[in-house]
Design an enzyme around this catalytic site. Structure first.
Site, PDB file in Angstrom:
ATOM      1  N   GLY A 261       0.787  -1.231   0.000  1.00 26.38           N
ATOM      2  CA  GLY A 261       0.000   0.000   0.000  1.00 26.38           C
ATOM      3  C   GLY A 261       0.812   1.270   0.000  1.00 26.38           C
ATOM      4  O   GLY A 261       0.236   2.360   0.032  1.00 26.38           O
ATOM      5  N   PRO A 299       4.947  -4.480  -0.814  1.00 29.63           N
ATOM      6  CA  PRO A 299       4.582  -3.395  -1.716  1.00 29.63           C
ATOM      7  C   PRO A 299       4.490  -3.872  -3.166  1.00 29.63           C
ATOM      8  O   PRO A 299       5.263  -4.730  -3.595  1.00 29.63           O
ATOM      9  CB  PRO A 299       5.753  -2.415  -1.564  1.00 29.63           C
ATOM     10  CG  PRO A 299       6.907  -3.283  -1.176  1.00 29.63           C
ATOM     11  CD  PRO A 299       6.351  -4.414  -0.381  1.00 29.63           C
ATOM     12  N   ARG A 337      -7.200   2.901 -14.860  1.00 30.31           N
ATOM     13  CA  ARG A 337      -7.270   3.575 -13.554  1.00 30.31           C
ATOM     14  C   ARG A 337      -8.072   4.883 -13.554  1.00 30.31           C
ATOM     15  O   ARG A 337      -8.878   5.093 -12.647  1.00 30.31           O
ATOM     16  CB  ARG A 337      -5.857   3.796 -12.991  1.00 30.31           C
ATOM     17  CG  ARG A 337      -5.057   2.485 -12.840  1.00 30.31           C
ATOM     18  CD  ARG A 337      -3.763   2.665 -12.060  1.00 30.31           C
ATOM     19  NE  ARG A 337      -4.031   2.895 -10.663  1.00 30.31           N
ATOM     20  CZ  ARG A 337      -3.963   4.076 -10.085  1.00 30.31           C
ATOM     21  NH1 ARG A 337      -3.597   5.136 -10.783  1.00 30.31           N
ATOM     22  NH2 ARG A 337      -4.247   4.194  -8.806  1.00 30.31           N
ATOM     23  N   TYR A 341     -11.136   4.507 -11.046  1.00 26.97           N
ATOM     24  CA  TYR A 341     -10.967   5.128  -9.719  1.00 26.97           C
ATOM     25  C   TYR A 341     -10.925   6.654  -9.797  1.00 26.97           C
ATOM     26  O   TYR A 341     -10.512   7.292  -8.814  1.00 26.97           O
ATOM     27  CB  TYR A 341      -9.648   4.684  -9.080  1.00 26.97           C
ATOM     28  CG  TYR A 341      -9.360   3.209  -9.115  1.00 26.97           C
ATOM     29  CD1 TYR A 341     -10.144   2.299  -8.405  1.00 26.97           C
ATOM     30  CD2 TYR A 341      -8.277   2.714  -9.839  1.00 26.97           C
ATOM     31  CE1 TYR A 341      -9.860   0.946  -8.432  1.00 26.97           C
ATOM     32  CE2 TYR A 341      -7.977   1.354  -9.863  1.00 26.97           C
ATOM     33  CZ  TYR A 341      -8.780   0.478  -9.161  1.00 26.97           C
ATOM     34  OH  TYR A 341      -8.495  -0.848  -9.180  1.00 26.97           O
ATOM     35  N   CYS A 374     -15.943   3.672 -26.823  1.00 28.09           N
ATOM     36  CA  CYS A 374     -17.280   4.283 -26.822  1.00 28.09           C
ATOM     37  C   CYS A 374     -17.862   4.335 -25.413  1.00 28.09           C
ATOM     38  O   CYS A 374     -18.861   3.671 -25.115  1.00 28.09           O
ATOM     39  CB  CYS A 374     -18.205   3.506 -27.743  1.00 28.09           C
ATOM     40  SG  CYS A 374     -17.781   3.751 -29.446  1.00 28.09           S
ATOM     41  N   GLU A 375     -17.237   5.070 -24.543  1.00 33.76           N
ATOM     42  CA  GLU A 375     -17.755   5.297 -23.189  1.00 33.76           C
ATOM     43  C   GLU A 375     -17.326   6.693 -22.763  1.00 33.76           C
ATOM     44  O   GLU A 375     -16.169   7.084 -22.983  1.00 33.76           O
ATOM     45  CB  GLU A 375     -17.169   4.289 -22.184  1.00 33.76           C
ATOM     46  CG  GLU A 375     -17.665   2.891 -22.384  1.00 33.76           C
ATOM     47  CD  GLU A 375     -17.786   2.121 -21.079  1.00 33.76           C
ATOM     48  OE1 GLU A 375     -17.843   2.735 -20.000  1.00 33.76           O
ATOM     49  OE2 GLU A 375     -17.822   0.886 -21.169  1.00 33.76           O
TER      50      GLU A 375
END
Ligand code: LLP
Length: 458
Positions: A261, A299, A337, A341, A374-375
């Site tokens: 993390g 990690p 990503r 997120y 296509c988004e």
């Protein structure tokens, strides 16, 4: 570690190993050359930088077992670089174990963390354990232990605990308090003692979440302190039925793994994680560990994130009344990503459009960088001040080495990009670009299998 010691550690690693590599630190000409040779979208992963990050981790945690969470980047060249640097491998699936084995992580350097493990994965790992009895399986539910026992596994086990405290860059990657992961803290001691009757219990494990910022250090500290307490509790004989304090032996642990993390800065002006300070806070919070018990960390992102960039070419520049949309040839299928997120990745215009001035002479213009999927969510960045982009320019998307290629998909029937690894400055294709033919390989093979079978079996 005192501040003076921390400084000494930083000095020992030297200025040649800065705590962060920004997208502006990459050599633009080199990147333009690589994109010209290998086309775009293209991932570039610098193995020298991967090695530097391993060195910084080993210097900050000299007494700990350092395990690389391979899910951040499983490329063969990366795994081999990490293996040579001396880290172990932490794997989350049979596929990751298979890759780690192929890259030379054998025996005690192999750790498999079973998260709600499919039967196929357990079958595979139990099989591997026959040849590699030193591997460790980390288990987060009591019935996973039963499932291992059913497969004849009685080897090394680490108990994953839900520490009740989490952290991370987004709620979707905040793990520590989520019921899905680990045995609830209050039940962990008993579950561990029970497991010790059937397996060789060697460790305790907890993971707060991914991408922990410097301002979330308190949660990290709390998790680590709880794990230290649990380890001390288990190192004492247990008074299980309340009358005989000697009715359960102490557990002979080898390590307490406090997870991964460790965050990296994505914004260009965000400070780098003060790794020596995190290491000191970790050691302080876990202490005192029972004699013979080591600290372990795992990690992923920290090892590979700033060692990678994604190169993408500008296809379209569309001024609209609201914003200018710069269409590029990489999207959420290459780097998920931002879409998943709302993650920020720095973007730099490396120029190269024919007939256009060098980027240094162009004015910074706020643009949205959008992919070809296509988004609406398929944008790599919004409101970014880039040196006025033109069709044909090359953009570098920074800090893309962790969870970049790993989360790529073929959605919209887009072949996955190529990846080049830089090793001691030399470039080699580590993953070739997928072709349109690759998209249908499994269908064509299924067709072939069906037509190969006798008619009555189809
Ligand atoms: N250990 C365990 C048990 C984990 O589940 C993870 C990450 C790690 C270690 C390594 O965490 P790191 O040091 O890389 O933060 N796809 C997301 C990240 C998901 C991480 C899942 N587990 C992202 O792109 O941010």
């Amino acid at each position: 570690m005192s501040d003076a010691d921390a400084d000494a550690t930083a000095d020992a690693v030297g200025d040649g190993n800065p705590p962060v590599r920004r997208v502006s630190d990459w050599n633009a000409e080199r990147l333009r050359g690589l994109a010209g040779e290998h086309e775009t979208p293209l991932y570039v992963q610098d193995l020298d930088r991967v090695r530097e990050s391993c060195e910084r981790l080993l210097a900050a945690f000299p007494d700990a077992d350092v395990r690389y969470a391979v899910k951040a980047h499983t490329g063969r060249a990366v795994l081999e670089a990490v293996r040579d640097a001396g880290l172990d491998a932490e794997c989350a699936s049979a596929g990751e174990v298979d890759r780690a084995l192929a890259a030379g992580f054998g025996g005690s350097r192999l750790h498999y963390t079973a998260v709600n493990p499919p039967a196929r994965d357990l079958d595979y790992v139990a099989g591997v354990a026959e040849a590699e009895p030193e591997l460790t399986v980390t288990v987060g539910a009591v019935d996973t232990l039963d499932r291992l026992a059913e497969r004849g596994y009685d080897g090394r086990v680490c108990v994953r605990v839900n520490p009740g405290v989490g952290a991370g860059h987004h709620e979707k990657v905040t793990t520590g308090g989520a019921a899905k992961f680990g045995i609830p803290y209050d039940r962990a001691a008993e579950a561990t003692r029970d497991a010790a009757g059937r397996f060789d219990v060697v460790g305790l494990h907890a993971h707060a979440g991914s991408g922990i910022d410097p301002d979330q250090l308190d949660s990290h500290r709390e998790l680590v302190a709880r794990m230290g307490e649990l380890a001390r509790d288990l190192s004492e004989p247990s008074d299980r039925d309340g009358d005989d304090p000697r009715d359960a032996d102490p557990i002979d642990l080898e390590y307490v793994d406090v997870g991964g993390g460790f965050g990296v800065p994505y914004e260009e002006d965000a400070p780098a994680l003060d790794l020596p300070a995190v290491a000191e806070a970790t050691r302080e919070a876990v202490a005192p560990l029972p004699a013979g018990v080591d600290l372990a960390i795992e990690p992923g992102r920290y090892v590979v994130a700033d060692a990678g960039v994604l190169l993408t070419r500008v296809n379209t520049v569309k001024p609209t009344p609201d914003e200018t949309v710069v269409g590029v040839d990489a999207g959420m299928t290459d780097l998920l990503r931002p879409a998943m997120y709302d993650a920020y990745h720095p973007i730099r215009n490396l120029g190269g459009a024919s007939g256009e001035p060098p980027v240094a002479e162009r004015e910074a213009t706020p643009v949205t960088v959008a992919g070809p999927i296509c988004e609406t969510g398929d944008t790599l960045g919004r409101n970014r001040a880039l040196a006025d982009p033109s069709r044909g320019d090359l953009l570098a998307v920074g800090v893309a080495g962790a969870y970049g290629y790993e989360m790529a998909s073929q959605y919209n029937s887009r072949p996955r990009p190529a990846e080049v690894a830089l090793d001691d400055g030399r470039a080699a294709v580590a993953r070739r670009r997928e072709t349109l033919g690759d998209l249908t390989t499994v269908e064509r093979e299924a067709d072939r299998d069906r037509t190969d079978r006798p008619e009555g079996d189809r």
